[in-house]
Design a protein around this motif. Structure first.
Motif, mmCIF file in Angstrom:
data_model
loop_
_atom_site.group_PDB
_atom_site.id
_atom_site.type_symbol
_atom_site.label_atom_id
_atom_site.label_comp_id
_atom_site.label_asym_id
_atom_site.label_seq_id
_atom_site.Cartn_x
_atom_site.Cartn_y
_atom_site.Cartn_z
ATOM 1 N N UNK A 141 -12.368 8.652 -7.349
ATOM 2 C CA UNK A 141 -11.884 10.031 -7.147
ATOM 3 C C UNK A 141 -10.360 10.094 -7.118
ATOM 4 N N UNK A 142 -9.743 9.066 -6.552
ATOM 5 C CA UNK A 142 -8.267 9.062 -6.482
ATOM 6 C C UNK A 142 -7.670 8.945 -7.891
ATOM 7 N N UNK A 160 -5.411 11.900 -9.437
ATOM 8 C CA UNK A 160 -4.054 11.659 -9.928
ATOM 9 C C UNK A 160 -3.869 12.335 -11.286
ATOM 10 N N UNK A 161 -4.807 12.051 -12.209
ATOM 11 C CA UNK A 161 -4.630 12.598 -13.570
ATOM 12 C C UNK A 161 -4.819 14.113 -13.628
ATOM 13 N N UNK A 162 -5.607 14.647 -12.680
ATOM 14 C CA UNK A 162 -5.844 16.097 -12.725
ATOM 15 C C UNK A 162 -4.783 16.914 -11.985
ATOM 16 N N UNK A 163 -3.985 16.213 -11.142
ATOM 17 C CA UNK A 163 -3.062 17.029 -10.340
ATOM 18 C C UNK A 163 -1.580 16.647 -10.415
ATOM 19 N N UNK A 164 -1.260 15.350 -10.546
ATOM 20 C CA UNK A 164 0.177 15.015 -10.460
ATOM 21 C C UNK A 164 0.670 14.092 -11.572
ATOM 22 N N UNK A 199 -2.615 3.397 -11.122
ATOM 23 C CA UNK A 199 -3.128 2.151 -10.538
ATOM 24 C C UNK A 199 -2.422 1.794 -9.240
ATOM 25 N N UNK A 200 -1.098 1.903 -9.256
ATOM 26 C CA UNK A 200 -0.323 1.576 -8.060
ATOM 27 C C UNK A 200 -0.659 2.512 -6.906
ATOM 28 N N UNK A 201 -0.800 3.803 -7.227
ATOM 29 C CA UNK A 201 -1.134 4.776 -6.178
ATOM 30 C C UNK A 201 -2.532 4.492 -5.629
ATOM 31 N N UNK A 202 -3.464 4.256 -6.556
ATOM 32 C CA UNK A 202 -4.862 4.107 -6.142
ATOM 33 C C UNK A 202 -5.091 2.783 -5.401
ATOM 34 N N UNK A 203 -4.286 1.782 -5.693
ATOM 35 C CA UNK A 203 -4.389 0.527 -4.951
ATOM 36 C C UNK A 203 -4.205 0.795 -3.451
ATOM 37 N N UNK A 204 -3.321 1.713 -3.135
ATOM 38 C CA UNK A 204 -3.130 2.105 -1.730
ATOM 39 C C UNK A 204 -4.406 2.698 -1.143
ATOM 40 N N UNK A 205 -5.130 3.491 -1.955
ATOM 41 C CA UNK A 205 -6.389 4.081 -1.474
ATOM 42 C C UNK A 205 -7.435 2.985 -1.245
ATOM 43 N N UNK A 206 -7.457 1.984 -2.135
ATOM 44 C CA UNK A 206 -8.428 0.888 -1.999
ATOM 45 C C UNK A 206 -8.155 0.124 -0.700
#
Ligand code: PMP
Length: 404
Positions: free
Chosen positions: A40-41, A45-49, A280-287
């Motif tokens: 979802x993250x 990311x691709x749908x909003x920022x 990827x970098x942003x979502x790694x934080x979510x993981x």
């Protein structure tokens, strides 16, 4: 106590079938499955920022930059680094080790020595061979015993004032051995050597503390900790990252470019040339948030239960031999069955829905040590169950009957 049933709901892939059977995913040491929050993250990311970072004055670019830098801060906290600029986003462990080894290729000289261990993944061997070829330094190897543990008395004899780098895996991907890296680091420092720790297999099970370890470099991959592929982290002590030359040239990593001379950006940008894997970098934080939500102590305790159960159950099989019986071990079981090629077992258990890895696991020197072509490797994660281990055991028994 973990609610495994609820955790499994977070991973849609775990409810699929493979070859008409429920999937049993035991190839976690190769890559981890992704929870819905990670999927979802990426979408969010691709749908909003979605925008390029560090460049635009426009709102989206600012939002993407903020999210990327927030992730860096989160990772800094996770590994307990002193400064956020000591956290370099990379494409993975392989990239991180190559970045450091390539830099050392310019710092080392003839007569210097680099120490690796018998337990290394190829990605913590080959880049150091490049560095040694380039500089004239010599590669030395800490040997291991039949349990798959490093022989530390031999390490003591290898260490000298010639040793400039010790590059060592925290946990072996092929055997599961947990190395006493704190002791290894202290001994390296006593002769003035820098230490790079390959944390690719440790980070799914342990929250690293780089200040406590006091290592100069710690590298890991995002995809093994429920994050996206093509992501990774290089932690480096500020003074060492400043000593190393840049790895790739391009946008982002410069202060000023002229045709006569280019000056480089400060950390961390000096090592982050070009447009990175932003989502990827942003979502790694979510993981990492997801894993911390479950708790690394809970993960380690449950995986130990799976390891003990899996070891006992597999050893019920006639002729089955486990490679890697270290006292300190994570949830990886590498095994073979007498007179049967590991590949043949892997193919048959796959037909029964069970995903294991077969082969040399990018650790050919380990296979040479045991004089085998490879092993079958079952690696367990916190979302696996004892019932799945029972399915593996039955599948291996079936394969053994078919192949004998
Ligand atoms: N080191 C170890 C111990 C590993 O297990 C792996 C991945 N199998 C690597 C390095 C390389 O990681 P990546 O392929 O993600 O770069």
């Amino acid at each position: 106590m973990l609610d495994i049933k609820a955790i499994r709901q977070d991973f849609p892939i775990l409810s699929r079938e493979v070859n008409g059977k429920p999937l049993v995913y035991f190839d976690n040491a190769a890559t981890a499955q992704k929870p819905k929050v990670v999927e979802e993250a990426i979408k969010n990311y691709y749908e909003t920022i979605n925008a390029n970072i560090h460049r635009g004055v426009h709102t989206l670019s600012q939002l993407a930059t903020d999210a990327y830098e927030e992730s860096r801060l989160k990772i800094q906290q996770h590994v307990n680094a002193k400064h956020s600029h000591e956290i370099i986003f990379t494409a993975g462990t392989t990239f991180g080790i190559n970045l450091v080894a390539n830099g050392f290729g310019t710092l080392l000289k003839e007569g210097d020595e680099v120490i690796v261990s018998a337990l290394e993944h190829h990605s913590n061997i080959v880049p150091w061979q490049f560095a040694c070829e380039r500089s004239g330094a010599k590669l030395r190897v800490i040997p291991m015993n039949l349990e798959g543990e490093l022989i530390l008395s031999e390490y003591d004899t290898l260490l000298s004032e010639k040793t400039k780098v010790v590059a060592i895996t925290h946990i072996s991907n092929a055997l599961g051995t947990i190395n006493p890296i704190k002791e290894i680091i202290i001994k390296a420092h006593a002769v003035g050597a820098a230490v790079l720790v390959d944390g690719a297999q440790a980070t799914p099970h342990i929250k690293p503390d780089v200040i406590d370890l006091d290592c100069e470099f710690y590298v890991f991959s995002g995809h093994k900790i429920c994050g996206p592929t093509g992501t990774g982290i290089l932690y480096g002590k500020e003074e060492w990252l400043n000593k190393l030359p840049p790895y790739q040239g391009g946008g982002e990593m410069i202060k000023q470019v002229t045709f006569e001379k280019t000056t480089y950006a400060c950390l961390p940008h000096k090592f982050e040339a070009g447009t990175p894997n932003i989502s990827g970098g942003i979502v790694l934080g979510h993981a990492i948030d997801y894993l911390n939500g479950i708790g690394f102590d809970n993960i380690a305790a449950y995986e130990k239960e799976l390891l003990d159960y899996g070891t006992a159950r597999l050893l019920e099989i006639d002729g089955l031999k486990i490679y890697g019986t270290a006292k300190e071990k994570t949830s990886v079981i590498s095994f073979n069955i007498a007179n049967i090629h590991p590949y043949d077992i892997g193919v048959i258990v796959d037909k029964l829905g069970v995903a294991v890895r077969t082969g040399h696991h990018c650790t050919q020197p380990i296979m040479d040590f045991f004089e085998i072509p490879g092993t079958i490797r079952a690696s367990f994660s916190f979302y696996n169950t004892k019932e799945e281990i029972d399915i593996l055991v039955e599948a291996v028994k079936k394969a053994q009957t078919m192949l004998s």
